[in-house]
Design a protein around this motif. Structure first.
Motif, mmCIF file in Angstrom:
data_model
loop_
_atom_site.group_PDB
_atom_site.id
_atom_site.type_symbol
_atom_site.label_atom_id
_atom_site.label_comp_id
_atom_site.label_asym_id
_atom_site.label_seq_id
_atom_site.Cartn_x
_atom_site.Cartn_y
_atom_site.Cartn_z
ATOM 1 N N PRO A 56 43.567 54.493 50.481
ATOM 2 C CA PRO A 56 45.391 53.731 51.039
ATOM 3 C C PRO A 56 44.867 53.984 52.663
ATOM 4 C CG PRO A 56 46.306 54.940 49.005
ATOM 5 C CD PRO A 56 44.685 55.915 49.542
ATOM 6 N N PHE A 57 44.713 54.675 52.998
ATOM 7 C CA PHE A 57 44.781 55.055 54.352
ATOM 8 C C PHE A 57 44.012 54.247 55.467
ATOM 9 C CE2 PHE A 57 42.793 58.875 53.298
ATOM 10 C CZ PHE A 57 40.697 58.169 54.555
ATOM 11 N N THR A 58 43.085 53.497 54.479
ATOM 12 C CA THR A 58 42.191 52.364 55.426
ATOM 13 C C THR A 58 42.628 50.962 55.987
ATOM 14 O OG1 THR A 58 41.150 52.447 53.416
ATOM 15 C CG2 THR A 58 40.190 54.337 54.093
ATOM 16 N N GLY A 59 43.594 50.612 54.594
ATOM 17 C CA GLY A 59 43.887 49.577 54.987
ATOM 18 C C GLY A 59 42.619 48.472 54.664
ATOM 19 N N ASP A 60 41.956 49.207 54.461
ATOM 20 C CA ASP A 60 39.992 47.519 53.819
ATOM 21 C C ASP A 60 41.218 46.807 52.625
ATOM 22 O OD1 ASP A 60 39.711 49.935 52.723
ATOM 23 O OD2 ASP A 60 37.766 49.599 53.581
ATOM 24 N N ARG A 61 40.363 45.897 52.918
ATOM 25 C CA ARG A 61 40.132 44.556 51.224
ATOM 26 C C ARG A 61 39.416 43.988 50.835
ATOM 27 N NH1 ARG A 61 44.011 39.777 53.540
ATOM 28 N NH2 ARG A 61 42.153 39.665 54.352
ATOM 29 N N LEU A 62 38.950 44.368 49.061
ATOM 30 C CA LEU A 62 38.010 44.097 48.808
ATOM 31 C C LEU A 62 38.756 42.347 48.485
ATOM 32 C CD1 LEU A 62 35.245 43.704 47.396
ATOM 33 C CD2 LEU A 62 36.366 44.672 45.739
ATOM 34 N N ILE A 63 37.835 41.501 48.592
ATOM 35 C CA ILE A 63 38.018 39.932 48.274
ATOM 36 C C ILE A 63 37.047 39.061 47.595
ATOM 37 C CG2 ILE A 63 38.998 37.970 49.682
ATOM 38 C CD1 ILE A 63 40.753 39.606 51.967
ATOM 39 N N ILE A 118 34.031 38.539 49.239
ATOM 40 C CA ILE A 118 32.448 38.307 48.383
ATOM 41 C C ILE A 118 33.619 36.692 47.979
ATOM 42 C CG2 ILE A 118 31.915 37.852 46.209
ATOM 43 C CD1 ILE A 118 30.967 40.665 47.967
ATOM 44 N N GLY A 119 32.460 35.849 48.728
ATOM 45 C CA GLY A 119 32.365 34.346 48.362
ATOM 46 C C GLY A 119 32.761 33.723 47.206
ATOM 47 N N ASN A 120 32.529 32.615 47.434
ATOM 48 C CA ASN A 120 33.001 31.651 45.741
ATOM 49 C C ASN A 120 31.659 31.456 45.145
ATOM 50 O OD1 ASN A 120 36.120 31.027 45.741
ATOM 51 N ND2 ASN A 120 35.007 30.616 47.736
ATOM 52 N N ASP A 121 32.163 31.709 43.489
ATOM 53 C CA ASP A 121 30.244 30.775 42.948
ATOM 54 C C ASP A 121 29.161 32.225 43.452
ATOM 55 O OD1 ASP A 121 28.884 29.832 40.939
ATOM 56 O OD2 ASP A 121 28.148 28.081 42.452
ATOM 57 N N VAL A 122 29.523 33.223 43.296
ATOM 58 C CA VAL A 122 28.193 33.961 43.543
ATOM 59 C C VAL A 122 27.745 35.177 42.589
ATOM 60 C CG1 VAL A 122 27.827 36.267 45.165
ATOM 61 C CG2 VAL A 122 29.459 34.342 46.130
ATOM 62 N N TRP A 123 27.034 35.212 42.497
ATOM 63 C CA TRP A 123 26.535 36.129 41.678
ATOM 64 C C TRP A 123 25.971 37.542 41.616
ATOM 65 C CZ3 TRP A 123 20.787 34.845 38.740
ATOM 66 C CH2 TRP A 123 21.016 35.382 38.133
ATOM 67 N N ILE A 124 25.864 38.625 40.991
ATOM 68 C CA ILE A 124 26.293 39.834 41.413
ATOM 69 C C ILE A 124 25.159 40.674 41.199
ATOM 70 C CG2 ILE A 124 26.528 42.173 42.612
ATOM 71 C CD1 ILE A 124 28.594 40.869 44.736
ATOM 72 N N GLY A 125 23.958 41.031 40.854
ATOM 73 C CA GLY A 125 23.661 41.422 39.638
ATOM 74 C C GLY A 125 23.386 42.690 38.962
ATOM 75 N N TYR A 126 22.999 43.923 38.290
ATOM 76 C CA TYR A 126 22.679 44.774 38.258
ATOM 77 C C TYR A 126 22.727 46.193 38.572
ATOM 78 C CZ TYR A 126 21.575 48.557 34.887
ATOM 79 O OH TYR A 126 21.726 49.759 34.316
ATOM 80 N N ILE A 136 29.260 38.092 52.014
ATOM 81 C CA ILE A 136 28.326 37.389 50.763
ATOM 82 C C ILE A 136 29.502 35.664 50.972
ATOM 83 C CG2 ILE A 136 27.622 37.609 48.602
ATOM 84 C CD1 ILE A 136 27.391 40.320 48.393
ATOM 85 N N GLY A 137 28.128 34.910 51.605
ATOM 86 C CA GLY A 137 29.032 33.956 51.336
ATOM 87 C C GLY A 137 28.868 32.777 50.122
ATOM 88 N N ASN A 138 29.214 31.742 50.015
ATOM 89 C CA ASN A 138 29.072 31.001 48.142
ATOM 90 C C ASN A 138 27.976 30.568 48.080
ATOM 91 O OD1 ASN A 138 32.068 31.110 49.104
ATOM 92 N ND2 ASN A 138 31.548 28.945 50.284
ATOM 93 N N GLY A 139 27.573 30.729 46.565
ATOM 94 C CA GLY A 139 26.736 30.478 46.500
ATOM 95 C C GLY A 139 25.680 31.355 46.738
ATOM 96 N N ALA A 140 26.031 32.215 46.974
ATOM 97 C CA ALA A 140 24.909 33.574 47.044
ATOM 98 C C ALA A 140 24.491 34.176 45.872
ATOM 99 C CB ALA A 140 24.783 34.199 48.259
ATOM 100 N N ILE A 141 23.067 34.880 46.254
ATOM 101 C CA ILE A 141 22.567 35.611 44.797
ATOM 102 C C ILE A 141 22.463 36.979 45.246
ATOM 103 C CG2 ILE A 141 21.187 35.432 42.362
ATOM 104 C CD1 ILE A 141 20.671 32.950 42.304
ATOM 105 N N VAL A 142 22.637 38.143 44.498
ATOM 106 C CA VAL A 142 22.461 39.458 44.807
ATOM 107 C C VAL A 142 21.677 39.973 43.771
ATOM 108 C CG1 VAL A 142 22.519 41.821 45.577
ATOM 109 C CG2 VAL A 142 24.471 39.811 46.445
ATOM 110 N N SER A 143 20.136 40.099 43.894
ATOM 111 C CA SER A 143 19.689 40.865 43.221
ATOM 112 C C SER A 143 19.794 41.749 42.397
ATOM 113 C CB SER A 143 18.741 40.274 42.954
ATOM 114 O OG SER A 143 17.156 42.149 43.740
ATOM 115 N N VAL A 152 25.321 38.083 54.086
ATOM 116 C CA VAL A 152 24.429 37.156 52.944
ATOM 117 C C VAL A 152 24.919 36.407 53.379
ATOM 118 C CG1 VAL A 152 23.730 36.942 50.843
ATOM 119 C CG2 VAL A 152 24.039 39.150 51.572
ATOM 120 N N PRO A 153 24.436 35.343 53.931
ATOM 121 C CA PRO A 153 24.620 33.594 53.911
ATOM 122 C C PRO A 153 24.353 32.955 52.583
ATOM 123 C CG PRO A 153 22.582 34.217 55.459
ATOM 124 C CD PRO A 153 22.930 35.212 54.265
#
Length: 221
Positions: A56-63, A118-126, A136-143, A152-153
């Motif tokens: 909590p004290f860091t205040g950062d968010r995952l979006i 993390i943007g929209n329509d992003v696929w993040i792998g295993y 990480i930009g919209n429509g990106a893929i992370v293997s 990541v553009p």
């Protein structure tokens, strides 16, 4: 029917391995868009266990945006994992007290990379690993098993440790058009009516469905 309800935990009856994340997270600093799912046969409802060092004290968010696909074992390292780098030792003596609290660093000495987005329509792998403050930009893929240490553009594919660009999914011009279309923000009824165009490869047809012509909205015509 206009697709599954975004308010259900498990959109596939009899298959609890897949869960819409938004309906399970309780931490207000984890913000997830509609239809983004986590796939995990062990416990798909406990996505929060994969968000590490989120103090909590860091205040950062995952979006995380809408319509993202997140595979089993994906981890997000947050800013609370950071140690001070300004001195000779990085050991956090101060957290143990008993006379060591005098070594507490100044807030400015603790690296802080901001929100992870993390943007929209992003696929993040295993078992991919996302480091603090990455975007990480919209429509990106992370293997699978990639370690993402920098942004990541949109509509690019990255992999490896540290993750490196593999290729762009589309040309720069097409990416700009897709960003302008932003189909993920359409009403779900419109998405349902144009699924063939969203999942197809004809950008002109998708643009026509959106009511845009190379980024121009109907109101601008």
């Amino acid at each position: 029917m206009p697709g599954p309800s975004p308010d259900t935990k498990h959109p596939m009856p009899g298959f609890p391995q897949v869960c819409f994340i938004r309906n399970t997270v309780r931490n207000p600093r984890i913000i997830v868009g509609d239809y983004t799912y986590y796939d995990d046969p062990e416990n798909s409802e406990d996505f929060e266990r994969n968000v590490l060092y989120h103090f909590p004290f860091t205040g950062d968010r995952l979006i995380i945006g809408k319509f993202c696909a997140i595979a089993r074992g994906v981890r997000f390292i947050m800013n609370g994992a950071n140690h001070a780098l300004s001195g000779i030792s990085t050991y956090p003596f101060y957290i143990f007290g008993n006379g060591w609290e005098t070594a507490e660093p100044e807030p400015a000495d603790l690296p802080y990379k901001g929100d992870t987005i993390i943007g929209n329509d992003v696929w993040i792998g295993y078992e991919a690993l996302i480091m603090p403050g990455v975007r990480i930009g919209n429509g990106a893929i992370v293997s699978a098993r990639a370690v993402v240490v920098r942004d990541v553009p949109a509509y690019s594919i990255v992999g490896g440790n540290p993750a490196q660009p593999i290729r762009q999914r589309f040309s720069a011009e097409t990416i700009a058009r897709l960003e302008a279309i932003a189909w993920w923000d359409w009403p779900v009824e419109k998405i349902t009516a144009h699924l063939d165009k969203i999942t197809g490869a004809d950008v002109d047809a998708l643009e026509a469905a959106a009511g845009n012509a190379h980024g121009r909205s109907d109101s601008a015509r």
